[in-house]
Design a protein around this motif. Structure first.
Motif, PDB file in Angstrom:
ATOM      1  N   VAL A 123       0.842  -1.204   0.000  1.00 38.47           N
ATOM      2  CA  VAL A 123       0.000   0.000   0.000  1.00 38.47           C
ATOM      3  C   VAL A 123       0.877   1.254   0.000  1.00 38.47           C
ATOM      4  CG1 VAL A 123      -2.026  -1.074   1.062  1.00 38.47           C
ATOM      5  CG2 VAL A 123      -0.271  -0.075   2.520  1.00 38.47           C
ATOM      6  N   ASP A 124       2.144   1.088  -0.409  1.00 33.72           N
ATOM      7  CA  ASP A 124       3.077   2.217  -0.372  1.00 33.72           C
ATOM      8  C   ASP A 124       2.575   3.420  -1.180  1.00 33.72           C
ATOM      9  OD1 ASP A 124       3.482   0.340  -2.462  1.00 33.72           O
ATOM     10  OD2 ASP A 124       5.342   1.330  -3.028  1.00 33.72           O
ATOM     11  N   LEU A 125       1.924   3.146  -2.311  1.00 33.08           N
ATOM     12  CA  LEU A 125       1.478   4.273  -3.158  1.00 33.08           C
ATOM     13  C   LEU A 125       0.316   5.022  -2.504  1.00 33.08           C
ATOM     14  CD1 LEU A 125       1.691   2.451  -6.617  1.00 33.08           C
ATOM     15  CD2 LEU A 125       3.360   4.007  -5.599  1.00 33.08           C
ATOM     16  N   HIS A 126      -0.529   4.274  -1.801  1.00 32.62           N
ATOM     17  CA  HIS A 126      -1.635   4.914  -1.063  1.00 32.62           C
ATOM     18  C   HIS A 126      -1.051   5.859  -0.005  1.00 32.62           C
ATOM     19  CE1 HIS A 126      -4.796   1.791  -2.225  1.00 32.62           C
ATOM     20  NE2 HIS A 126      -3.682   1.219  -2.611  1.00 32.62           N
ATOM     21  N   PRO A 162       0.271   3.373 -12.097  1.00 32.07           N
ATOM     22  CA  PRO A 162      -1.135   3.826 -12.057  1.00 32.07           C
ATOM     23  C   PRO A 162      -2.030   2.865 -11.275  1.00 32.07           C
ATOM     24  CG  PRO A 162      -0.608   2.949 -14.226  1.00 32.07           C
ATOM     25  CD  PRO A 162       0.677   2.912 -13.437  1.00 32.07           C
ATOM     26  N   SER A 163      -1.818   2.799  -9.971  1.00 30.06           N
ATOM     27  CA  SER A 163      -2.603   1.920  -9.103  1.00 30.06           C
ATOM     28  C   SER A 163      -4.047   2.432  -9.014  1.00 30.06           C
ATOM     29  CB  SER A 163      -1.967   1.907  -7.708  1.00 30.06           C
ATOM     30  OG  SER A 163      -2.928   1.654  -6.707  1.00 30.06           O
ATOM     31  N   VAL A 164      -4.987   1.504  -9.169  1.00 30.65           N
ATOM     32  CA  VAL A 164      -6.408   1.869  -9.102  1.00 30.65           C
ATOM     33  C   VAL A 164      -6.753   2.365  -7.697  1.00 30.65           C
ATOM     34  CG1 VAL A 164      -8.765   0.970  -9.313  1.00 30.65           C
ATOM     35  CG2 VAL A 164      -6.989   0.189 -10.901  1.00 30.65           C
ATOM     36  N   GLY A 165      -6.402   1.559  -6.697  1.00 26.90           N
ATOM     37  CA  GLY A 165      -6.755   1.904  -5.321  1.00 26.90           C
ATOM     38  C   GLY A 165      -6.081   3.184  -4.849  1.00 26.90           C
ATOM     39  N   ALA A 166      -4.801   3.365  -5.205  1.00 27.77           N
ATOM     40  CA  ALA A 166      -4.093   4.572  -4.758  1.00 27.77           C
ATOM     41  C   ALA A 166      -4.687   5.813  -5.428  1.00 27.77           C
ATOM     42  CB  ALA A 166      -2.602   4.456  -5.067  1.00 27.77           C
ATOM     43  N   THR A 305      -6.418  -7.466 -15.920  1.00 23.61           N
ATOM     44  CA  THR A 305      -5.928  -8.661 -15.224  1.00 23.61           C
ATOM     45  C   THR A 305      -7.093  -9.502 -14.697  1.00 23.61           C
ATOM     46  OG1 THR A 305      -4.644  -9.439 -13.334  1.00 23.61           O
ATOM     47  CG2 THR A 305      -5.572  -7.248 -13.111  1.00 23.61           C
ATOM     48  N   ASP A 306      -8.198  -8.853 -14.310  1.00 26.27           N
ATOM     49  CA  ASP A 306      -9.330  -9.597 -13.758  1.00 26.27           C
ATOM     50  C   ASP A 306     -10.020 -10.486 -14.801  1.00 26.27           C
ATOM     51  OD1 ASP A 306      -8.839  -8.467 -11.329  1.00 26.27           O
ATOM     52  OD2 ASP A 306     -10.493  -7.039 -11.386  1.00 26.27           O
ATOM     53  N   ALA A 307      -9.808 -10.193 -16.092  1.00 25.82           N
ATOM     54  CA  ALA A 307     -10.446 -11.017 -17.135  1.00 25.82           C
ATOM     55  C   ALA A 307      -9.498 -12.103 -17.636  1.00 25.82           C
ATOM     56  CB  ALA A 307     -10.906 -10.138 -18.300  1.00 25.82           C
ATOM     57  N   ASN A 327       0.981  -9.055 -16.157  1.00 26.72           N
ATOM     58  CA  ASN A 327       1.878  -7.959 -15.770  1.00 26.72           C
ATOM     59  C   ASN A 327       1.472  -7.241 -14.493  1.00 26.72           C
ATOM     60  OD1 ASN A 327       3.763  -7.977 -17.989  1.00 26.72           O
ATOM     61  ND2 ASN A 327       2.050  -7.346 -19.287  1.00 26.72           N
ATOM     62  N   ILE A 328       0.280  -7.533 -13.948  1.00 30.70           N
ATOM     63  CA  ILE A 328      -0.213  -6.725 -12.819  1.00 30.70           C
ATOM     64  C   ILE A 328       0.008  -7.409 -11.476  1.00 30.70           C
ATOM     65  CG2 ILE A 328      -2.195  -5.460 -11.871  1.00 30.70           C
ATOM     66  CD1 ILE A 328      -1.315  -4.417 -14.596  1.00 30.70           C
ATOM     67  N   PHE A 329      -0.442  -8.651 -11.349  1.00 24.58           N
ATOM     68  CA  PHE A 329      -0.309  -9.337 -10.050  1.00 24.58           C
ATOM     69  C   PHE A 329       0.521 -10.610 -10.183  1.00 24.58           C
ATOM     70  CE2 PHE A 329      -4.271  -6.993  -9.039  1.00 24.58           C
ATOM     71  CZ  PHE A 329      -3.840  -6.370  -7.872  1.00 24.58           C
TER      72      PHE A 329
HETATM   73  C1  UD1 Z   1      -8.033  -2.997  -8.239  1.00 23.74           C
HETATM   74  C2  UD1 Z   1      -9.216  -3.918  -8.360  1.00 23.74           C
HETATM   75  C3  UD1 Z   1      -8.787  -5.330  -8.746  1.00 23.74           C
HETATM   76  C4  UD1 Z   1      -7.922  -5.273  -9.998  1.00 23.74           C
HETATM   77  C5  UD1 Z   1      -6.793  -4.272  -9.849  1.00 23.74           C
HETATM   78  C6  UD1 Z   1      -5.994  -4.072 -11.129  1.00 23.74           C
HETATM   79  C7  UD1 Z   1     -10.754  -2.989  -6.754  1.00 23.74           C
HETATM   80  C8  UD1 Z   1     -11.493  -3.170  -5.472  1.00 23.74           C
HETATM   81  N1  UD1 Z   1      -9.915  -3.966  -7.092  1.00 23.74           N
HETATM   82  O1  UD1 Z   1      -7.218  -3.519  -7.190  1.00 23.74           O
HETATM   83  O2  UD1 Z   1      -9.949  -6.112  -8.988  1.00 23.74           O
HETATM   84  O3  UD1 Z   1      -7.380  -6.554 -10.238  1.00 23.74           O
HETATM   85  O4  UD1 Z   1      -7.311  -2.984  -9.465  1.00 23.74           O
HETATM   86  O5  UD1 Z   1      -6.823  -3.665 -12.164  1.00 23.74           O
HETATM   87  O6  UD1 Z   1     -10.956  -2.035  -7.470  1.00 23.74           O
HETATM   88  N2  UD1 Z   1       0.745  -1.665  -6.041  1.00 23.74           N
HETATM   89  C9  UD1 Z   1       1.872  -1.268  -5.358  1.00 23.74           C
HETATM   90  N3  UD1 Z   1       1.752  -0.369  -4.326  1.00 23.74           N
HETATM   91  C10 UD1 Z   1       0.548   0.144  -3.967  1.00 23.74           C
HETATM   92  C11 UD1 Z   1      -0.619  -0.252  -4.665  1.00 23.74           C
HETATM   93  C12 UD1 Z   1      -0.495  -1.161  -5.705  1.00 23.74           C
HETATM   94  O7  UD1 Z   1       2.980  -1.727  -5.665  1.00 23.74           O
HETATM   95  O8  UD1 Z   1       0.508   0.957  -3.024  1.00 23.74           O
HETATM   96  C13 UD1 Z   1       0.855  -2.644  -7.151  1.00 23.74           C
HETATM   97  C14 UD1 Z   1       0.086  -3.941  -6.849  1.00 23.74           C
HETATM   98  O9  UD1 Z   1       0.869  -4.832  -6.081  1.00 23.74           O
HETATM   99  C15 UD1 Z   1      -0.187  -4.459  -8.228  1.00 23.74           C
HETATM  100  C16 UD1 Z   1      -0.379  -3.184  -9.049  1.00 23.74           C
HETATM  101  O10 UD1 Z   1       0.194  -2.129  -8.295  1.00 23.74           O
HETATM  102  O11 UD1 Z   1       0.929  -5.142  -8.723  1.00 23.74           O
HETATM  103  C17 UD1 Z   1      -1.828  -2.861  -9.351  1.00 23.74           C
HETATM  104  O12 UD1 Z   1      -2.546  -2.747  -8.163  1.00 23.74           O
HETATM  105  P1  UD1 Z   1      -3.790  -1.746  -8.009  1.00 23.74           P
HETATM  106  O13 UD1 Z   1      -4.068  -1.082  -9.322  1.00 23.74           O
HETATM  107  O14 UD1 Z   1      -3.533  -0.884  -6.834  1.00 23.74           O
HETATM  108  O15 UD1 Z   1      -4.959  -2.757  -7.686  1.00 23.74           O
HETATM  109  P2  UD1 Z   1      -6.065  -2.606  -6.574  1.00 23.74           P
HETATM  110  O16 UD1 Z   1      -6.541  -1.212  -6.491  1.00 23.74           O
HETATM  111  O17 UD1 Z   1      -5.606  -3.277  -5.331  1.00 23.74           O
END
Ligand code: UD1
Length: 421
Positions: A123-126, A162-166, A305-307, A327-329
């Motif tokens: 969660v470093d990016l958050h 470009p993290s979705v959650g961050a 990645t989810d598909a 490439n994502i997880f």
């Molecule tokens: C969201 C989706 C998930 C989807 C993913 C990628 C939700 C609830 N979940 O997850 O279904 O598979 O996007 O499209 O919306 N990372 C870091 N540091 C961070 C945050 C992320 O290194 O602080 C990395 C992760 O380990 C991963 C990549 O970034 O390798 C993508 O993650 P992220 O886009 O953040 O996915 P989520 O938001 O967790």
């Protein structure tokens, strides 16, 4: 423990209505914490992850009422600002509540989500985004404590990925910060646009969502709004993969085809044909798919990645060799071992999976290890000869609302049963 008992192969036909997006409704529920008036969300899917998000709101003292697909959220008083560890563990994406709690209460405490079935979940990016907005962040023995007693301040934030959650957390925190935030290398997923759409409907001032640079002019307070959640593009992609695997023709109702472009391109390459207008999309799959040259999972607008798991499952029956690059997880090929037990021919080396199409799969007892991997196994089971017992249905319940009923209505034989023995 429940399992799906699937008898295949089946031919699907008819219409299926796609529910609201899980990955949209979760950040929208978090966003409601910022609002000083009631909010109403419609088209909310009935999923265990949504139940967990509602349990988090309840633990924070923010009342929510659900009636069918409608959730009404009353304003939060901002006094309790800690998420119980049990709820953080139940759903890793609970981290999405951080930005909203911090912005509204001036402090937030939660436990680190740690690793998950998809590999490490940093969660470093958050946290980097929260720090950039002026919060002090302390990490201690798996607990995170963020404080910004004087309020958050707009800033320039450049995400390393470009993290979705961050991106969502940054938008939630910046919406009511003082001054302007410029977020660069932001995620461009449709769910980001949906979150910005909801926040703007509540009075926020966010421009550029859906693009790499998002500008947020902080506003003093947010009111409330009534908002409809976008359709779930991953649920839609899963039904498309199921049709592709079984040589079927089905119609999806309430989808946004533009959100599905990379998935449609891959399935088109495999020989599927698409038609439709507006929010209706029909797929007609050939009796046997052609190979897919290469699928590389990428941030949106790349292939999601989810598909990957559902489409990979469909490709196990294609004519020729298909290549997937994840490439994502890390650890997103857990379904592969189970597909092998059904007769698929797949080699995995790190991020690459090489799928040699076979003529038939056969039913087996298999175990879902994660949500989308489970969906991939269900797709394979629909196309396999004989009975498959798919264990680990709780993973599917996180992201698919009554999928067995929808598949049965399309002509499949899928029964949910409490597992024997
Ligand atoms: C969201 C989706 C998930 C989807 C993913 C990628 C939700 C609830 N979940 O997850 O279904 O598979 O996007 O499209 O919306 N990372 C870091 N540091 C961070 C945050 C992320 O290194 O602080 C990395 C992760 O380990 C991963 C990549 O970034 O390798 C993508 O993650 P992220 O886009 O953040 O996915 P989520 O938001 O967790």
């Amino acid at each position: 423990m429940e399992a799906f008992y699937v008898v295949g192969p089946c031919r699907l036909s008819g219409n299926v209505r796609i529910h609201g997006a899980k990955n949209s409704v979760l950040p929208l529920l978090a966003a409601s914490l910022l609002c000083r008036e009631s909010c109403e969300l419609t088209n909310c899917p009935d999923l265990s992850d949504v139940h967990t998000a509602l349990a988090i709101l309840q633990a924070l003292g923010a009342p929510a009422q659900r009636e069918k697909d409608r959730i009404v959220l009353s304003p939060w008083d901002g006094t309790v600002c800690e998420i119980p560890e049990e709820l953080m563990r139940r759903m890793r994406s609970s981290i999405i509540f951080l930005g909203a709690i911090l912005a509204r209460a001036g402090e937030a405490a939660l436990s680190l989500p740690g690793g998950c079935e998809l590999g490490p979940r940093p969660v470093d990016l958050h946290l980097q985004a929260m720090r950039a907005l002026g919060a002090t962040v302390r990490e201690d023995h798996g607990k995170i404590r963020c404080e910004a007693p004087g309020g958050l301040k707009g800033a320039q934030i450049v995400l390393a990925f470009p993290s979705v959650g961050a991106t969502e957390n940054a938008l939630l925190a910046a919406a009511t910060a003082s001054g302007t935030t410029v977020l660069e290398n932001a995620a461009r997923e449709p769910e980001i646009e949906d979150l910005a759409g909801f926040l703007n409907a509540c009075g926020a001032c966010i421009r550029g969502a859906g693009e790499s640079t998002i500008v947020v002019e902080g506003v003093k307070r947010l009111s409330g709004a009534s908002y409809r959640v976008i359709p779930d593009r991953i649920e839609a992609a899963t039904y498309l993969a199921a049709a592709a695997a079984t040589g079927s023709a089905i119609t999806l109702v309430d989808v946004i085809p533009r959100h599905l472009r990379p998935v449609l391109a891959v399935l088109q390459e495999a020989g599927c044909r698409f038609s439709g207008r507006g929010r209706v999309l029909s797929i007609e799959a050939p009796a046997r798919l052609s190979r897919i040259h290469s699928v590389r999972t990428m941030p949106y607008p790349g292939f999601p990645t989810d598909a990957q798991a559902p489409v990979l499952a469909a490709s196990t029956l294609a004519r020729g060799t298909s290549i997937f690059v994840e490439n994502i997880f890390e650890e997103r090929y857990k379904h592969v071992g189970e597909l092998l037990r059904m007769g698929a021919s797949i080699r995995v080396d790190g991020r690459v999976a090489v799928v040699e199409g076979v003529e038939r799969l056969s039913g087996a007892r298999v175990q879902a290890a994660d949500l989308r991997g489970g969906a991939g196994l269900l797709v394979a089971a629909l196309a396999a000869q004989g009975e498959t017992v798919l264990e680990g249905v709780c993973h599917l319940d996180r992201g698919y609302e009554h999928i067995e009923d929808a598949l049965c209505a399309l002509g499949a034989q899928v029964k949910r049963r409490v597992m024997e023995g």
